[in-house]
Design an enzyme around this catalytic site. Structure first.
Site, PDB file in Angstrom:
ATOM      1  N   CYS A 260       1.095  -1.341   0.063  1.00  0.00           N
ATOM      2  CA  CYS A 260       0.060  -0.370   0.035  1.00  0.00           C
ATOM      3  C   CYS A 260       0.724   1.216   0.157  1.00  0.00           C
ATOM      4  O   CYS A 260       0.279   2.104  -0.261  1.00  0.00           O
ATOM      5  CB  CYS A 260      -0.955   0.256   1.439  1.00  0.00           C
ATOM      6  N   GLU A 351      -4.000   2.665  -8.547  1.00  0.00           N
ATOM      7  CA  GLU A 351      -3.307   1.691  -7.732  1.00  0.00           C
ATOM      8  C   GLU A 351      -3.270   0.391  -8.359  1.00  0.00           C
ATOM      9  O   GLU A 351      -4.567  -0.240  -8.571  1.00  0.00           O
ATOM     10  CB  GLU A 351      -4.320   1.898  -6.425  1.00  0.00           C
TER      11      GLU A 351
HETATM   12  P1  NAD Z   1      -9.607  -5.881  -0.669  1.00  0.00           P
HETATM   13  O1  NAD Z   1     -10.345  -4.715  -0.041  1.00  0.00           O
HETATM   14  O2  NAD Z   1     -10.241  -6.857  -1.453  1.00  0.00           O
HETATM   15  O3  NAD Z   1     -10.075  -7.283   0.523  1.00  0.00           O
HETATM   16  C1  NAD Z   1      -9.510  -7.171   2.036  1.00  0.00           C
HETATM   17  C2  NAD Z   1      -9.926  -8.094   2.581  1.00  0.00           C
HETATM   18  O4  NAD Z   1     -10.974  -7.914   2.814  1.00  0.00           O
HETATM   19  C3  NAD Z   1      -9.760  -9.565   2.452  1.00  0.00           C
HETATM   20  O5  NAD Z   1      -9.747 -10.274   3.948  1.00  0.00           O
HETATM   21  C4  NAD Z   1     -11.391  -9.423   1.790  1.00  0.00           C
HETATM   22  O6  NAD Z   1     -11.884 -11.169   2.303  1.00  0.00           O
HETATM   23  C5  NAD Z   1     -12.396  -8.597   3.224  1.00  0.00           C
HETATM   24  N1  NAD Z   1     -13.716  -8.485   2.037  1.00  0.00           N
HETATM   25  C6  NAD Z   1     -14.052  -7.988   1.177  1.00  0.00           C
HETATM   26  N2  NAD Z   1     -15.585  -7.987   0.639  1.00  0.00           N
HETATM   27  C7  NAD Z   1     -15.182  -7.187   2.390  1.00  0.00           C
HETATM   28  C8  NAD Z   1     -16.751  -7.086   2.687  1.00  0.00           C
HETATM   29  N3  NAD Z   1     -17.604  -7.134   0.960  1.00  0.00           N
HETATM   30  N4  NAD Z   1     -16.806  -7.394   3.590  1.00  0.00           N
HETATM   31  C9  NAD Z   1     -15.610  -7.231   4.360  1.00  0.00           C
HETATM   32  N5  NAD Z   1     -14.874  -8.411   4.574  1.00  0.00           N
HETATM   33  C10 NAD Z   1     -14.152  -8.087   3.089  1.00  0.00           C
HETATM   34  O7  NAD Z   1      -8.622  -6.097  -0.119  1.00  0.00           O
HETATM   35  P2  NAD Z   1      -7.253  -6.691  -1.278  1.00  0.00           P
HETATM   36  O8  NAD Z   1      -7.431  -7.361  -2.373  1.00  0.00           O
HETATM   37  O9  NAD Z   1      -6.711  -7.747  -0.118  1.00  0.00           O
HETATM   38  O10 NAD Z   1      -5.538  -6.019  -0.451  1.00  0.00           O
HETATM   39  C11 NAD Z   1      -4.956  -4.387  -1.430  1.00  0.00           C
HETATM   40  C12 NAD Z   1      -5.572  -3.406  -0.976  1.00  0.00           C
HETATM   41  O11 NAD Z   1      -5.312  -3.510   0.513  1.00  0.00           O
HETATM   42  C13 NAD Z   1      -5.336  -2.944  -1.617  1.00  0.00           C
HETATM   43  O12 NAD Z   1      -6.079  -1.778  -2.307  1.00  0.00           O
HETATM   44  C14 NAD Z   1      -4.262  -1.852  -0.521  1.00  0.00           C
HETATM   45  O13 NAD Z   1      -3.324  -0.643  -0.739  1.00  0.00           O
HETATM   46  C15 NAD Z   1      -4.931  -2.618   0.571  1.00  0.00           C
HETATM   47  N6  NAD Z   1      -3.765  -2.234   1.777  1.00  0.00           N
HETATM   48  C16 NAD Z   1      -3.615  -1.371   2.713  1.00  0.00           C
HETATM   49  C17 NAD Z   1      -3.144  -0.989   3.580  1.00  0.00           C
HETATM   50  C18 NAD Z   1      -2.318   0.146   4.759  1.00  0.00           C
HETATM   51  O14 NAD Z   1      -1.965  -0.227   5.326  1.00  0.00           O
HETATM   52  N7  NAD Z   1      -2.690   1.169   4.272  1.00  0.00           N
HETATM   53  C19 NAD Z   1      -1.663  -2.054   3.809  1.00  0.00           C
HETATM   54  C20 NAD Z   1      -1.860  -3.282   2.992  1.00  0.00           C
HETATM   55  C21 NAD Z   1      -2.573  -3.269   1.664  1.00  0.00           C
END
Ligand code: NAD
Length: 448
Positions: A260, A351
């Site tokens: 991120c 992103e």
């Molecule tokens: P994602 O949003 O698809 O999923 C993240 C988590 O949320 C997973 O565990 C997923 O199963 C869960 N999830 C998905 N839909 C949901 C819903 N409707 N309700 C509740 N939970 C749900 O993200 P990803 O693809 O796993 O990760 C990548 C993203 O995370 C990127 O955008 C990245 O920038 C961000 N990220 C941010 C940070 C930070 O600290 N700012 C750190 C790491 C990653």
């Protein structure tokens, strides 16, 4: 859920996904455990967390190899991550005895504040740094006296499951820390909707973060959101160009760009653009991409075939300025890639979350700040200059939560981390994170 090694495409585990009924049972267990956990004396809670941290330290190599097999992280990175989980737990193990309130002068009695735990906390984790990001929510939540349910990402539940076993082995009571692998829209959504979950810590995409914030609002449920980013790495003409160019690839290709904090927009002052690109080209060609088990590997594969397709889709739209090399054959490999698109192109604004950096020139300080801030995101960024005044001016002007000057480091467990604008809400890590897991209660005691 079939769990796949992204470097080999081998299935490494089969994990059962929790349904809403299983989430409800876990919340009930966490509620029961909370009644006792919040009464554990601060010293004993600290001792249990220290023992958990020590066990994580003793199992560091095992955890690193599990993360390598599940997320494709190079062994050196995975070892660092396991060590960081241990350190985060140790840092917050120091918190229970220090989580004190205030005594405020008032007429007619005494006024004191207490930091009360919230109850059951849900921690929803992404796949890019599975065990590390889990620890950022779990450690301060437990230290403050809450019980925790972790919902790891679909693709990467293995280290989370192992950490829950280590917590039990360390003596944390049953139900204090539970891990529930499952589908986001099912298990994650149920945690968000459950009336007995007091807070959600969500790290993931901005899109899902907004959905969670909207649902949580219906119950005025507390949320911490750590979301996406498109951070700028700003290189001024007076910078040490050798150092800045040498470091720039690692600021975005680390973890194959699935970070991120990735500095995926590289802004270079026009007067040194050619000189910088020459140095950058050499540095990008030097990035070692390959077998995560090889000690010299600096970058591994992407997490999945689906994600590889997404990253490829971005790059197909514009001819790369430069691409490094990566293995062929099995695994979800993509080479380090440098693009020089227009600043309105989606490769410059969206992103990508892969090993792709988009470079653009700027004229002067005001121009650099304008381009850096022309994004809905605001997570991290870097400023390279030898002018102290400029370093401070630009640090204050860039709208982002974690900046570095003449460095690309943005995460230390003892300093605050989080995003401006649509990169997040609230802060993790550092001395203030505990406040995000407690409510301040004010009590007036009359002496009449
Ligand atoms: P994602 O949003 O698809 O999923 C993240 C988590 O949320 C997973 O565990 C997923 O199963 C869960 N999830 C998905 N839909 C949901 C819903 N409707 N309700 C509740 N939970 C749900 O993200 P990803 O693809 O796993 O990760 C990548 C993203 O995370 C990127 O955008 C990245 O920038 C961000 N990220 C941010 C940070 C930070 O600290 N700012 C750190 C790491 C990653």
């Amino acid at each position: 859920m079939k769990i796949v090694n992204p470097a080999t495409e081998d299935v490494v585990a089969d994990v059962e996904a929790a349904d809403p009924a299983e989430v409800d049972r876990a919340v009930e267990r966490a509620r029961t455990a909370y009644a006792a956990w919040r009464q554990v004396s601060p010293g004993d809670r600290a001792r249990l967390l220290r023992r958990f941290a020590d066990l994580v330290g003793e199992h560091g190599e095992e955890l690193a190899r599990l993360e390598l097999a599940n997320a494709g992280h190079p062994i050196g990175n995975a070892r660092w991550e396991a060590g960081a989980v241990r350190d985060v737990l140790h840092f917050y193990a120091g918190a229970p005895e220090r989580d004190h309130g205030k005594q405020i002068p008032v007429p007619g009695g005494v006024d004191v504040t207490f930091q009360e735990p919230l109850g059951v906390v849900g921690v929803i984790v992404p796949w890019n740094f599975p065990m590390l990001i889990m620890s950022w929510g779990v450690a301060p939540a437990l230290a403050a006296g809450n019980t925790v349910i972790v919902k790891p990402a679909e693709w990467t539940p293995l280290t989370a499951l192992r950490l829950a076993e280590l917590a039990l082995a360390a003596g944390l009571p049953e139900g204090v820390l539970q891990v529930l692998p499952g589908v986001g829209e099912v298990a994650g959504a149920r945690l968000v909707e459950h009336p007995d979950v007091a807070k959600i810590v969500f790290t993931g995409s901005t899109e899902v973060g907004k959905e969670i914030a909207a649902k949580a609002a219906a119950q005025v449920k507390r949320v911490t959101l750590e979301l996406g980013g498109k951070s700028a790495n700003i290189i001024f003409a007076d910078a040490d160009l050798d150092r800045a160019a040498q470091a720039a690839p690692y600021a975005v290709f680390d973890n194959a760009g699935q970070d991120c904090c990735a500095r995926s927009r590289l802004l270079v002052q026009a007067s040194v653009y050619d000189a910088f690109m020459e140095r950058l080209t050499e540095a990008v060609r030097g990035v070692v991409v390959g077998d995560p088990l090889d000690e010299s590997t600096e970058m591994g594969p992407l997490i999945s075939a689906e994600h590889l397709d997404r990253v490829r889709g971005f790059v197909q739209e514009s001819a790369p300025y430069l691409q490094g090399s990566c293995p062929g054959g099995k695994g979800y490999w993509f080479p380090p890639t440098v693009l020089t698109p227009d600043v309105t192109d989606r490769t410059f604004t969206e992103e990508i979350f892969g090993p792709v950096v988009s470079v653009a020139p700027f004229e002067d300080e005001a121009d650099a700040v304008r381009i850096a801030n022309d994004t809905p995101y605001g997570l991290s960024g870097s400023i390279w200059t030898r002018d102290v005044g400029r370093a401070l001016r630009v640090s204050r002007a860039v709208e982002a939560g974690a900046l570095s000057v003449n460095s690309n480091a943005s995460v230390r467990y003892w300093t605050p981390f989080g995003g401006f604008k649509q990169s997040g809400l609230g802060r993790e890590l550092g001395p203030d994170a505990l406040a995000a897991f407690t409510e301040t209660k004010n009590v007036f005691i009359s002496w009449e």
